[in-house]
Design an enzyme around this catalytic site. Structure first.
Site, PDB file in Angstrom:
ATOM      1  N   SER B  15      53.771  39.233   2.646  1.00 33.19           N
ATOM      2  CA  SER B  15      53.606  39.946   3.921  1.00 33.19           C
ATOM      3  C   SER B  15      52.141  39.977   4.335  1.00 33.19           C
ATOM      4  O   SER B  15      51.254  39.631   3.556  1.00 33.19           O
ATOM      5  CB  SER B  15      54.138  41.384   3.806  1.00 33.19           C
ATOM      6  OG  SER B  15      53.326  42.105   2.899  1.00 33.19           O
ATOM      7  N   ASP B  36      54.737  37.566  -5.305  1.00 32.90           N
ATOM      8  CA  ASP B  36      54.762  38.955  -4.832  1.00 32.90           C
ATOM      9  C   ASP B  36      55.399  39.834  -5.892  1.00 32.90           C
ATOM     10  O   ASP B  36      56.210  39.370  -6.693  1.00 32.90           O
ATOM     11  CB  ASP B  36      55.542  39.059  -3.518  1.00 32.90           C
ATOM     12  CG  ASP B  36      55.159  40.308  -2.735  1.00 32.90           C
ATOM     13  OD1 ASP B  36      54.242  40.212  -1.886  1.00 32.90           O
ATOM     14  OD2 ASP B  36      55.764  41.379  -2.976  1.00 32.90           O
ATOM     15  N   ASP B  62      53.466  40.762 -11.236  1.00 30.82           N
ATOM     16  CA  ASP B  62      52.663  41.985 -11.198  1.00 30.82           C
ATOM     17  C   ASP B  62      51.294  41.540 -11.684  1.00 30.82           C
ATOM     18  O   ASP B  62      51.114  41.248 -12.871  1.00 30.82           O
ATOM     19  CB  ASP B  62      53.271  43.043 -12.134  1.00 30.82           C
ATOM     20  CG  ASP B  62      52.368  44.264 -12.278  1.00 30.82           C
ATOM     21  OD1 ASP B  62      51.242  44.258 -11.736  1.00 30.82           O
ATOM     22  OD2 ASP B  62      52.791  45.233 -12.941  1.00 30.82           O
ATOM     23  N   TYR B 153      39.561  52.677  -3.543  1.00 27.83           N
ATOM     24  CA  TYR B 153      39.748  51.373  -2.899  1.00 27.83           C
ATOM     25  C   TYR B 153      38.421  50.625  -2.783  1.00 27.83           C
ATOM     26  O   TYR B 153      38.315  49.456  -3.141  1.00 27.83           O
ATOM     27  CB  TYR B 153      40.368  51.585  -1.524  1.00 27.83           C
ATOM     28  CG  TYR B 153      40.725  50.311  -0.787  1.00 27.83           C
ATOM     29  CD1 TYR B 153      41.724  49.473  -1.274  1.00 27.83           C
ATOM     30  CD2 TYR B 153      40.082  49.960   0.401  1.00 27.83           C
ATOM     31  CE1 TYR B 153      42.064  48.309  -0.595  1.00 27.83           C
ATOM     32  CE2 TYR B 153      40.421  48.806   1.086  1.00 27.83           C
ATOM     33  CZ  TYR B 153      41.416  47.985   0.582  1.00 27.83           C
ATOM     34  OH  TYR B 153      41.753  46.838   1.260  1.00 27.83           O
ATOM     35  N   LYS B 157      37.248  47.085  -4.568  1.00 24.68           N
ATOM     36  CA  LYS B 157      36.887  45.903  -3.791  1.00 24.68           C
ATOM     37  C   LYS B 157      35.433  45.491  -4.037  1.00 24.68           C
ATOM     38  O   LYS B 157      35.089  44.316  -3.937  1.00 24.68           O
ATOM     39  CB  LYS B 157      37.139  46.154  -2.304  1.00 24.68           C
ATOM     40  CG  LYS B 157      38.639  46.274  -1.963  1.00 24.68           C
ATOM     41  CD  LYS B 157      39.421  45.019  -2.332  1.00 24.68           C
ATOM     42  CE  LYS B 157      40.836  45.031  -1.763  1.00 24.68           C
ATOM     43  NZ  LYS B 157      41.590  43.811  -2.118  1.00 24.68           N
TER      44      LYS B 157
END
Lengths: 204, 253
Positions: B15, B36, B62, B153, B157
């Site tokens: 997606s 995915d 995973d 997050y 990153k």
């Protein structure tokens, strides 16, 4: 890669009349469907709409002696002069690409070129903010002096990659930013340097 | 076409940005593995790409689990050949202020966003090194620069950016380039989950005043993936509509 979708063939101005890098850029753009006009860097008011402007001030040579103030002023003057001829946002916008040097991260042999390169990045980021609402992107390709046969000076920043950077590599990167699909990328610096930028704290 | 004959693995490929990259690469001639965490979604996305004339298989993974990652690369090699291009795209975002984020949320974020990049890159590099060629493209985020409520997050990153640079330095001599894309506001299901007023504020902080599309990121990924990009490595390219230049801190909540 495709080029900006306008009714007629899109036009770009590429400065740096006697630069081999500018020649490679012009040739690459022509093969992607652009109509290219080579220019000296003196501000010109184009007769027809201009979708691309590539400013190549010749910083990718082994010599120093660049005049930072003059180089940056010339960029501002050029942008000012083409501004009335850039398509609006709804007409597809326009792309400006500045060719700069990895020297902007600092290089002992070329402090003048380094200062000009760093100033061009700051200028481009500001122009990007200024022109974003008008649909004009402004990006920088920062490279190392490209390989010209085997004659490159020894004291250049060295690539980590097996292949040395060529003028064609730089031209391909410029063409990427000029593409109509690159409209959401603005104010960015992309090093075409075989990894030679990586050991500087300023490179990220 | 520019990616003819290449095998590409895209994690989180079912997606959003991952799917757009899988579609872009397939359209450029690559055989793609849509990997995915939800197998059904991977298979459905791959079927969609095949229906459009591409070559794709959907496989489960995973990315935070070594056994699952090793199985993914073994199956990739068996079904489509050894991996030439890896896109580390799988990621999650749990937005929570510093006082409220839990240990589980922190570890889950680091596990998928950071450990996932390590495990997949290790498997891919092991396969690419003897062949002296390869492309690894990591999807970080503009948020690694820091943003409200994004401690976990942005930390994860930031690790992706560091990993990109270390991998680029270590793998350059093998003809493997490693680059990173840092998307800003992109119109994905993840973003559409935000309340309308939050989205409005985020848009106001955009220099372009617009949302990006997953295809904008896919286009940039293709630029790094092509064989001609052999002298570009270790780079972080923001696909963010200028948000990395200056974003008014209107997203405060």
């Amino acid at each position: 890669m495709t080029s900006l979708q306008h009714p007629e063939q899109p036009a770009a101005i590429v400065t740096g009349a006697d630069s081999p890098v500018a020649a490679a850029i012009a040739s690459r753009l022509r093969s992607s469907g652009w109509r290219v006009e080579r220019a000296t860097g003196t501000p010109v008011v184009p007769k027809a709409p201009i979708s691309g402007l590539v400013y190549e001030p010749g910083l990718l040579a082994s010599a120093d002696g660049a005049r930072p103030g003059q180089i940056v002023d010339q960029l501002f003057d050029l942008v000012e002069s083409v501004r009335p001829r850039l398509p609006t946002s709804s007409e597809g916008g326009a792309r400006i690409v500045v060719v700069s040097s990895r020297d902007g991260l600092g290089w002992a042999d070329r402090p003048h070129a380094a200062a000009a390169s760093g100033a061009l990045v700051a200028a481009a980021r500001s122009l990007a903010l200024q022109l974003a609402p008008a649909g004009v992107t402004v990006n920088v390709v920062a490279a190392v002096p490209p390989e010209a046969g085997t004659s490159r000076a020894a004291a250049e920043p060295s690539e980590l990659t097996p292949d040395a950077v060529t003028a064609e590599d730089i031209a391909r990167t410029v063409a990427f930013f000029l593409d109509d699909r690159s409209g959401y990328i603005t104010g960015q610096v992309l090093y075409c340097c075989g990894g030679a930028s990586l050991l500087s704290s300023l490179s990220v | 076409m520019s990616l003819d004959g290449k095998t590409a693995v895209i994690t989180g490929g079912a997606s959003g940005i991952g799917l757009a990259i899988a579609q872009e690469f397939a359209a450029a001639g690559a055989r793609v593995v849509v990997a995915d965490i939800v197998e059904d979604r991977a298979v459905t996305a791959a079927a969609r790409i095949s229906a459009d004339g591409g070559t794709a298989v959907g496989l489960p993974v995973d990315v935070s689990d070594r056994t699952a990652v090793e199985a993914l690369f073994a199956r990739t090699e068996a079904e489509l050949g050894p991996v030439d291009i890896l896109v580390n795209n799988a990621g999650i975002s749990i937005d929570r202020g510093v006082r409220r984020i839990t240990d589980d949320e922190w570890h889950k974020t680091i596990g998928i966003n950071q450990t996932g990049v390590f495990l997949c890159s290790q498997a891919a590099a092991t396969s690419m090194i003897p062949r002296k060629t390869g492309r690894i493209i990591n999807i970080a985020s503009r948020a690694w620069l820091g943003w409200f409520g994004q401690l976990a997050y942005s930390t994860s990153k930031g690790g992706v950016v560091s990993a990109t640079r270390s991998l680029a330095i270590e793998l350059a001599k093998y003809g493997i380039t490693v680059n990173c894309l840092a998307p800003g506001l992109i119109d994905t299901p993840l973003l559409r989950n935000e309340p309308a007023e939050v989205l409005e504020r985020l848009l106001q902080a955009q220099p372009t005043g617009t949302l990006g599309a997953p295809e904008d990121v896919a286009w940039a990924a293709r630029f790094f993936a092509e064989p001609d990009a052999r002298t570009i490595t270790g780079q972080v390219l923001y696909v963010c509509g200028g948000k990395s230049l200056y974003a008014r801190p209107a997203g405060q909540r």
